[in-house]
Motif scaffolding. Structure first.
Motif, PDB file in Angstrom:
ATOM      1  N   PHE A   9      -4.006   6.508   3.679  1.00  0.00           N
ATOM      2  CA  PHE A   9      -3.900   5.221   2.991  1.00  0.00           C
ATOM      3  C   PHE A   9      -3.775   4.120   4.022  1.00  0.00           C
ATOM      4  CE2 PHE A   9      -2.033   8.265  -0.018  1.00  0.00           C
ATOM      5  CZ  PHE A   9      -2.847   8.034  -1.111  1.00  0.00           C
ATOM      6  N   ALA A  22      -1.202  10.775   4.359  1.00  0.00           N
ATOM      7  CA  ALA A  22      -0.500  11.522   3.324  1.00  0.00           C
ATOM      8  C   ALA A  22      -0.881  12.995   3.387  1.00  0.00           C
ATOM      9  CB  ALA A  22      -0.823  10.953   1.950  1.00  0.00           C
ATOM     10  N   MET A  33      -2.341   0.799   5.030  1.00  0.00           N
ATOM     11  CA  MET A  33      -1.282  -0.123   4.608  1.00  0.00           C
ATOM     12  C   MET A  33      -1.263  -1.288   5.581  1.00  0.00           C
ATOM     13  SD  MET A  33       0.596   0.971   1.967  1.00  0.00           S
ATOM     14  CE  MET A  33       2.270   0.422   2.212  1.00  0.00           C
ATOM     15  N   SER A  54      10.297  15.176  -0.337  1.00  0.00           N
ATOM     16  CA  SER A  54       9.734  13.957  -0.910  1.00  0.00           C
ATOM     17  C   SER A  54       8.871  13.257   0.138  1.00  0.00           C
ATOM     18  CB  SER A  54      10.877  13.048  -1.358  1.00  0.00           C
ATOM     19  OG  SER A  54      10.362  11.894  -1.942  1.00  0.00           O
ATOM     20  N   GLY A  55       7.697  12.855  -0.274  1.00  0.00           N
ATOM     21  CA  GLY A  55       6.798  12.170   0.655  1.00  0.00           C
ATOM     22  C   GLY A  55       5.956  13.114   1.486  1.00  0.00           C
ATOM     23  N   SER A  56       6.000  14.394   1.175  1.00  0.00           N
ATOM     24  CA  SER A  56       5.239  15.351   1.984  1.00  0.00           C
ATOM     25  C   SER A  56       3.759  15.406   1.587  1.00  0.00           C
ATOM     26  CB  SER A  56       5.870  16.737   1.871  1.00  0.00           C
ATOM     27  OG  SER A  56       5.928  17.135   0.517  1.00  0.00           O
ATOM     28  N   GLY A  57       3.403  14.765   0.493  1.00  0.00           N
ATOM     29  CA  GLY A  57       1.991  14.684   0.118  1.00  0.00           C
ATOM     30  C   GLY A  57       1.621  15.508  -1.098  1.00  0.00           C
ATOM     31  N   LYS A  58       2.597  15.986  -1.842  1.00  0.00           N
ATOM     32  CA  LYS A  58       2.320  16.850  -2.993  1.00  0.00           C
ATOM     33  C   LYS A  58       1.525  16.113  -4.077  1.00  0.00           C
ATOM     34  CE  LYS A  58       6.738  17.574  -3.790  1.00  0.00           C
ATOM     35  NZ  LYS A  58       7.350  16.719  -2.744  1.00  0.00           N
ATOM     36  N   SER A  59       2.011  14.930  -4.431  1.00  0.00           N
ATOM     37  CA  SER A  59       1.313  14.182  -5.489  1.00  0.00           C
ATOM     38  C   SER A  59      -0.077  13.767  -5.026  1.00  0.00           C
ATOM     39  CB  SER A  59       2.114  12.941  -5.884  1.00  0.00           C
ATOM     40  OG  SER A  59       3.322  13.328  -6.498  1.00  0.00           O
ATOM     41  N   THR A  60      -0.190  13.403  -3.764  1.00  0.00           N
ATOM     42  CA  THR A  60      -1.493  13.028  -3.230  1.00  0.00           C
ATOM     43  C   THR A  60      -2.480  14.184  -3.384  1.00  0.00           C
ATOM     44  OG1 THR A  60      -0.343  11.649  -1.622  1.00  0.00           O
ATOM     45  CG2 THR A  60      -2.651  12.137  -1.185  1.00  0.00           C
ATOM     46  N   GLN A  75       3.676  13.054 -12.685  1.00  0.00           N
ATOM     47  CA  GLN A  75       5.078  12.953 -12.320  1.00  0.00           C
ATOM     48  C   GLN A  75       5.759  11.862 -13.157  1.00  0.00           C
ATOM     49  OE1 GLN A  75       5.573  12.403  -8.111  1.00  0.00           O
ATOM     50  NE2 GLN A  75       7.706  13.045  -8.158  1.00  0.00           N
ATOM     51  N   ARG A 124      -1.583   3.559 -10.769  1.00  0.00           N
ATOM     52  CA  ARG A 124      -0.491   3.115  -9.916  1.00  0.00           C
ATOM     53  C   ARG A 124      -0.154   1.647 -10.128  1.00  0.00           C
ATOM     54  NH1 ARG A 124      -2.643   5.375  -5.024  1.00  0.00           N
ATOM     55  NH2 ARG A 124      -2.087   7.545  -4.996  1.00  0.00           N
TER      56      ARG A 124
END
Ligand code: ATP
Ligand code: MG
Lengths: 405, 248
Positions: B13, B22, B15, B42-48, B92, A403
């Motif tokens: 996370f 996430a 911040m 988008s932002g729903s946590g898929k990549s996480t 991604q 990242r």
């Protein structure tokens, strides 16, 4: 991970930032270059000096009385405080480990030839002195055993004396006067130049010892005996033999002081070693400081590189690079960076030494050992200073590294 | 044994002062040979979730059991070996090595393979690139490839070590429809051969090439159902109208 690809990857990343890599290496280049150049020059001049010492005569032993000056207190019975011509004869006849023996009867005299005169050292020696000191003849000849036996008034001149008394002339056959005693010049010695102590070895006159002893000296005292041992390996045995023979001859009781002193070139060599030792220490200091600076430079640039390539590290980790793989990659990169610097430094150092040597007229000796040592040392510097950045890289968290912006 | 078992998995996370949740307790079991599409806004946590599954990240709470092994108990080195041996990951954002040819990018995982189980790496890499239609771009560096081409290099790289599990985070995000379907054909072929595949996508058209769809919302699973009659990429390609060919 395969070594070939590791090294390739390192070379590629170094080549990618050519100027930066070069500037990084500069510390190592200068350090190694300076050390190699000074080393080559130092060794060259050391070899020069050693050649001069060898010119002094091989396996030379010099015997001096030690006590003649210290009056009063010491001289117990049977103590040897002067050397005499009989001692020379004893050594000549009985010593098995001596090649040649010669007395040296030394007087400082004013020498006159026609209208010129010159103050020089006149040495009364035997025929074998020529072998002991490796003297070669420039012209004429050395005196003979017969000259010694009959106390002939013949003289062999050193180059400087010949120059002073007979500029531009061959003096062979001409008469000179040494303290009003007429001598015939029968030969001129080849020049030996300066000694390692800076003494002019050509400012000398050689004559038969018998002539000098009875005509110019007190007829008794021998200041020095010079001898040559049969081999360099047997110098110590030869010394012991001389000691035994002289102690016997002078009936020095067991435990009594020798009263004389036997020196050899090892002392001169020792002094030289001390000088070289100082030089080496100085060089090591230069090498140490510059390699430290160079190493810190490498560390700095590797830290920059790790930061710059954080994403690359993340990618590598994501596809399965172990922390150890990353560590190795950056270590090798630091090592190669340092190594290339070292090799450039060696080339620059050798080139610089050749140039300086040519300018100053000194010999240049590049030893393969020093080169191998420098290569190994620079590699070690790279590994040492590359370790911290490499470890930092290997400890990155894969997802954080990926990242990283 | 199910290759992937998640129990109440969360990832938070920090911040600054606030915490971003996430993932909020995801429980999921994926059997061997499944083909799962993960959807969600988008932002729903898929990549996480994908990063956790790919052993790139560690959960804040919960359990991840991969092939019967608790991932949280593995050290960095063992995790690296799992990433190398078991998992193929398509990011991604591609994550290709810059200034490195497509071929070398694809070969990268094999560089770290200690088992030597892949014979003739170079040929495998060429075959993988060929499979994604980049046989003629092998010496191009990422900067000289289009977004779609880079994505396909990333797919080839994920396949090179013949992983048991393929995790693909929007592998068709930069591809035109035709190429996307081609990629799905490759995935379906691999899935038929037994590879477990999890695929993140926004496009419902792509999701229905999978056999199960999971939907995430705000870090929770809100839908998990099988696809009734998944589409077959091969037959779609065969029936593709000639004029609509999207191959670059
Ligand atoms: N490293 C991080 N630090 C802080 N917040 C993060 C981090 N990674 C993800 N998030 C947050 O977690 C949430 C989920 O992100 P994630 O990347 O999983 O979304 P996504 O479903 O993949 O979205 P997209 O479809 O846009 O790719 C987002 O709100 C994001 O802001
Ligand atoms: Mg995402």
């Amino acid at each position: 991970m395969k070594w070939r690809s590791l090294i390739l990857a390192a070379l590629r990343s170094i080549a990618r930032n050519k100027l930066r890599s070069l500037l990084t290496m500069l510390g190592v280049i200068i350090g190694v270059g300076a050390v190699i150049a000074l080393m080559a020059l130092g060794r060259g001049s050391q070899a020069d000096i050693q050649a001069q010492i060898a010119g002094l005569g091989t396996n030379l032993l010099i015997i001096h009385p030690t006590s003649s000056q210290t009056a009063g207190v010491r001289a117990g019975s049977g103590t040897l405080n002067t050397l005499e011509i009989g001692d020379v004869v004893i050594l000549e006849e009985n010593a098995t480990l001596l090649q040649d023996v010669s007395p040296v009867i030394r007087v400082q005299e004013q020498v006159i030839a026609g209208s010129s005169n010159w103050n020089t050292q006149v040495n009364g020696v035997s025929v074998s002195y020529r072998q002991i000191r490796n003297h070669l003849m420039e012209s004429g000849e050395f005196f003979s055993e017969r000259d010694v036996k009959t106390r002939n008034k013949v003289a062999v001149l050193g180059r400087t004396v010949a120059n002073e008394l007979f500029p531009g002339q061959d003096p062979v056959g001409v008469q000179i006067r040494i303290r009003n005693v007429p001598f015939t010049v029968i030969g001129v010695l080849q020049s030996k130049g300066q000694s390692s102590m800076g003494q002019d070895q050509d400012d000398i006159i050689l004559a038969p010892w018998s002539t000098v002893l009875y005509r110019l000296s007190d007829g008794k005292t021998v200041r020095t005996i010079m001898a040559s041992a049969v081999s360099e390996e047997q110098m110590d045995e030869a010394k012991a033999e001389i000691r035994t023979l002289l102690r016997e001859a002078h009936r020095i009781p067991a435990g009594g002081d020798d009263g004389f002193d036997i020196r050899d070139q090892s002392e001169i060599n020792e002094m030289l070693t001390r000088i070289t030792g100082t030089l080496t220490m100085l060089l090591s200091a230069i090498a140490g400081v510059s390699l430290l600076v160079g190493g810190i430079g490498i560390m700095n640039i590797m830290l920059v590189s790790v930061t710059e390539r954080t994403r690359e590290i993340g990618i590598r980790m994501a596809v399965g690079a172990r922390p150890g793989d990353i560590l190795l990659q950056f270590l090798i990169e630091a090592m190669i960076l340092s190594l290339i610097g070292g090799i450039i430094g060696i080339l620059a150092g050798v080139g610089g030494a050749q140039l300086l040597g040519a300018l100053m007229g000194t010999a240049v000796m590049v030893s393969p050992l020093v080169i191998c040592g420098s290569v190994a040392f620079t590699a070690a510097v790279g590994i040492f200073f590359g370790f911290y950045p490499a470890r930092k890289a290997s400890r990155l968290n894969p997802i954080d590294a990926l990242r990283y912006e | 044994m199910d290759p992937i078992v998640l129990r109440d998995l969360s990832r938070t996370f920090a911040m600054g002062d606030t915490a971003v949740h996430a993932l909020r307790g995801v429980s999921l079991t994926v059997a061997r040979g499944e083909f799962v599409a993960i959807m969600g806004t988008s932002g729903s946590g898929k990549s996480t979730l994908m990063n956790l599954l790919g052993c790139l990240d560690q959960p804040t709470a919960g359990d991840y059991v991969l092939d019967g092994v608790h991932v949280s108990r593995l050290d960095r080195r063992q995790l690296a070996d799992i990433r190398n041996q078991k998992i193929g990951f398509v990011f991604q954002g591609f994550n290709l090595l810059p200034r490195t040819s497509a071929l070398e990018n694809v070969e990268l995982p094999l560089l770290y393979d200690r088992t030597g189980r892949i014979a003739d790496p170079r040929r495998q890499a060429l075959a993988a690139l060929d499979r994604v239609g980049l046989g003629d771009r092998i010496h191009h560096e990422p900067a000289r490839l289009s977004g779609g081409q880079q994505q396909r290099v990333a797919i080839a790289r994920a396949l090179i070590n013949q992983p048991a599990i393929l995790l693909a985070d929007e592998p068709t995000g930069n591809l035109d429809t035709h190429t996307s379907v081609e990629v799905m054909a490759v995935f379906q072929e691999l899935n038929r051969q037994g590879m477990t595949i999890l695929l993140v996508t926004h496009e419902p058209d792509i999701a229905c090439y999978a056999r199960r769809i999971i939907e995430l919302r705000d870090g929770r699973i809100v839908r998990d159902e099988p696809v009734a009659g998944p589409r077959l990429a091969d037959s779609d390609l065969a029936a593709w109208p000639v004029s609509g060919g999207g191959r670059p």
